[in-house]
Design a protein around this motif. Structure first.
Motif, short mmCIF file in Angstrom:
data_model
loop_
_atom_site.label_atom_id
_atom_site.label_comp_id
_atom_site.label_asym_id
_atom_site.label_seq_id
_atom_site.Cartn_x
_atom_site.Cartn_y
_atom_site.Cartn_z
N ASP A 1 -17.98 110.31 67.70
CA ASP A 1 -17.41 111.42 66.93
C ASP A 1 -18.37 111.87 65.83
N ALA A 2 -18.92 110.89 65.10
CA ALA A 2 -19.81 111.20 63.99
C ALA A 2 -21.08 111.91 64.46
N ILE A 3 -21.57 111.49 65.63
CA ILE A 3 -22.77 112.12 66.20
C ILE A 3 -22.48 113.57 66.59
N LEU A 4 -21.33 113.79 67.25
CA LEU A 4 -20.97 115.14 67.65
C LEU A 4 -20.73 116.05 66.44
N GLU A 5 -20.24 115.47 65.35
CA GLU A 5 -20.02 116.24 64.13
C GLU A 5 -21.32 116.48 63.36
N GLY A 6 -22.38 115.76 63.73
CA GLY A 6 -23.67 115.91 63.06
C GLY A 6 -23.63 115.45 61.61
N ASN A 7 -22.86 114.40 61.35
CA ASN A 7 -22.68 113.90 59.99
C ASN A 7 -23.50 112.63 59.78
N PRO A 8 -24.68 112.72 59.14
CA PRO A 8 -25.55 111.55 58.97
C PRO A 8 -24.90 110.40 58.22
N ASP A 9 -24.11 110.70 57.18
CA ASP A 9 -23.46 109.64 56.41
C ASP A 9 -22.47 108.87 57.27
N GLU A 10 -21.70 109.60 58.08
CA GLU A 10 -20.73 108.95 58.96
C GLU A 10 -21.44 108.17 60.07
N ILE A 11 -22.55 108.71 60.57
CA ILE A 11 -23.33 108.01 61.60
C ILE A 11 -23.82 106.67 61.04
N LYS A 12 -24.34 106.71 59.82
CA LYS A 12 -24.82 105.48 59.18
C LYS A 12 -23.69 104.46 59.04
N LYS A 13 -22.53 104.93 58.59
CA LYS A 13 -21.38 104.06 58.40
C LYS A 13 -20.93 103.43 59.72
N GLU A 14 -20.81 104.25 60.76
CA GLU A 14 -20.33 103.75 62.04
C GLU A 14 -21.34 102.81 62.70
N LEU A 15 -22.63 103.10 62.53
CA LEU A 15 -23.66 102.19 63.05
C LEU A 15 -23.57 100.83 62.34
N GLY A 16 -23.28 100.89 61.04
CA GLY A 16 -23.10 99.64 60.29
C GLY A 16 -21.95 98.83 60.84
N ASP A 17 -20.84 99.50 61.18
CA ASP A 17 -19.68 98.80 61.74
C ASP A 17 -20.03 98.15 63.08
N ILE A 18 -20.81 98.87 63.90
CA ILE A 18 -21.20 98.31 65.20
C ILE A 18 -22.15 97.13 65.01
N LEU A 19 -23.05 97.26 64.03
CA LEU A 19 -23.97 96.14 63.74
C LEU A 19 -23.18 94.91 63.31
N LEU A 20 -22.13 95.13 62.51
CA LEU A 20 -21.29 94.01 62.10
C LEU A 20 -20.69 93.32 63.32
N HIS A 21 -20.23 94.10 64.28
CA HIS A 21 -19.65 93.52 65.49
C HIS A 21 -20.69 92.72 66.26
N ILE A 22 -21.90 93.23 66.35
CA ILE A 22 -22.96 92.50 67.06
C ILE A 22 -23.22 91.15 66.40
N VAL A 23 -23.31 91.17 65.08
CA VAL A 23 -23.53 89.92 64.33
C VAL A 23 -22.33 88.98 64.50
N PHE A 24 -21.13 89.56 64.54
CA PHE A 24 -19.91 88.76 64.70
C PHE A 24 -19.91 88.06 66.06
N TYR A 25 -20.24 88.80 67.13
CA TYR A 25 -20.30 88.19 68.46
C TYR A 25 -21.34 87.06 68.50
N ALA A 26 -22.48 87.30 67.85
CA ALA A 26 -23.53 86.28 67.82
C ALA A 26 -23.06 85.04 67.08
N LYS A 27 -22.30 85.23 66.00
CA LYS A 27 -21.78 84.09 65.24
C LYS A 27 -20.82 83.27 66.09
N ILE A 28 -19.92 83.95 66.80
CA ILE A 28 -18.98 83.25 67.68
C ILE A 28 -19.74 82.54 68.79
#
Length: 266
Positions: free
Chosen positions: A52-79
């Motif tokens: 959604d953020a990419i389609l809206e062309g919103n850099p701040d939202e893209i950064k935020k959502e990428l951060g959330d996905i990065l958190l998930h990647i780190v979370f999976y690695a921790k588990i």
């Protein structure tokens, strides 16, 4: 002022994230309970929010959502590390090895003069790595149908199974359109065979997706942009009707068309 950081700052930020993940997993009641299964649907949701953020062309939202996905990647690695299966190091090492292996035109002696050659090499290497019996074996079963059609066509192209000219693809679209029209004649009143008509409609969509690929249009993105455009215009229609003291349920189609045409000018 530039927001770009040095490699040392990047590594420090990633180290901080890993430390926070360790602390959350050890101390937070919610984080302690999570499993790969419980995170799965949340990861899918985060991915769509990034889209959604990419389609809206919103850099701040893209950064935020990428951060959330990065958190998930780190979370999976921790588990994964807790279960003794893998950790963030082995995961990244495996990724780096794969990238090097799949880019022999950079890290080996293979030649790839353009993007198409890179894609074909990638698919051939991927097929060999996974040992799939079918070229299409690597297409995830749970992909949405439209995206799945795109990936199926791309993978077939990767081994040379594709049309040569775009006019051939358009001729196929017209052929499928005619077959669908014959199966579902809007001007006729007789009953249609829904099962057969559904099949013909699927063939038509598949051919349109194929043509979109040939002219470098992403059909998923194109359809989503149309969805967003429709939502915007329909909400304008709702608000305009409300401002006039009217309810859509009580209006005729002709009355709604007046507001709809105004919405198209916005």
């Amino acid at each position: 002022m530039s927001n770009l950081s040095t490699r040392a700052q990047q590594l420090a930020a990633f180290d901080k994230l890993l430390t926070i993940m360790d602390e959350l997993r050890a101390q937070c009641p919610w984080d302690k309970k999570q499993t790969t299964e419980s995170l799965r649907h949340l990861t899918i949701e985060e991915t769509f929010e990034l889209s959604d953020a990419i389609l809206e062309g919103n850099p701040d939202e893209i950064k935020k959502e990428l951060g959330d996905i990065l958190l998930h990647i780190v979370f999976y690695a921790k588990i994964g590390s807790e279960e003794g299966n893998f950790d963030i190091t082995s995961m990244i090492d495996s990724l780096c090895e794969k990238l090097i292996r799949r880019h022999p035109h950079i890290y080996g002696d293979t030649k790839a003069e353009d993007e198409e050659a890179v894609k074909q090499n990638w698919e051939k290497i991927k097929l060999k790595e996974k040992g799939n019996v079918s070229v299409l074996g690597g297409v995830p079963k749970s992909l949405p149908a439209l995206i799945k059609a795109m990936r199926i066509q791309e993978k077939a192209r990767g081994v040379g199974f594709d049309w040569e000219e775009k006019h051939q693809v358009w001729e196929k679209v017209e052929e499928e359109m005619q077959e669908f029209k014959e199966e579902f004649n809007a001007a006729a009143d007789e009953e249609i065979d829904h099962e057969k008509a559904t099949g013909e409609f699927g063939d038509l969509l598949f051919s349109l997706i194929n043509y979109a690929r040939f002219i470098e249009i992403n059909p998923e993105e194109a359809l989503e942009r149309t969805n967003l455009k429709f939502i915007k215009r329909f909400q304008f229609l709702e608000n305009a009707a409300k401002a006039s003291g009217k309810s859509l349920a009580d209006m005729t189609l002709a009355e709604m068309d007046v507001y709809w045409n105004e919405a198209k000018k916005q």
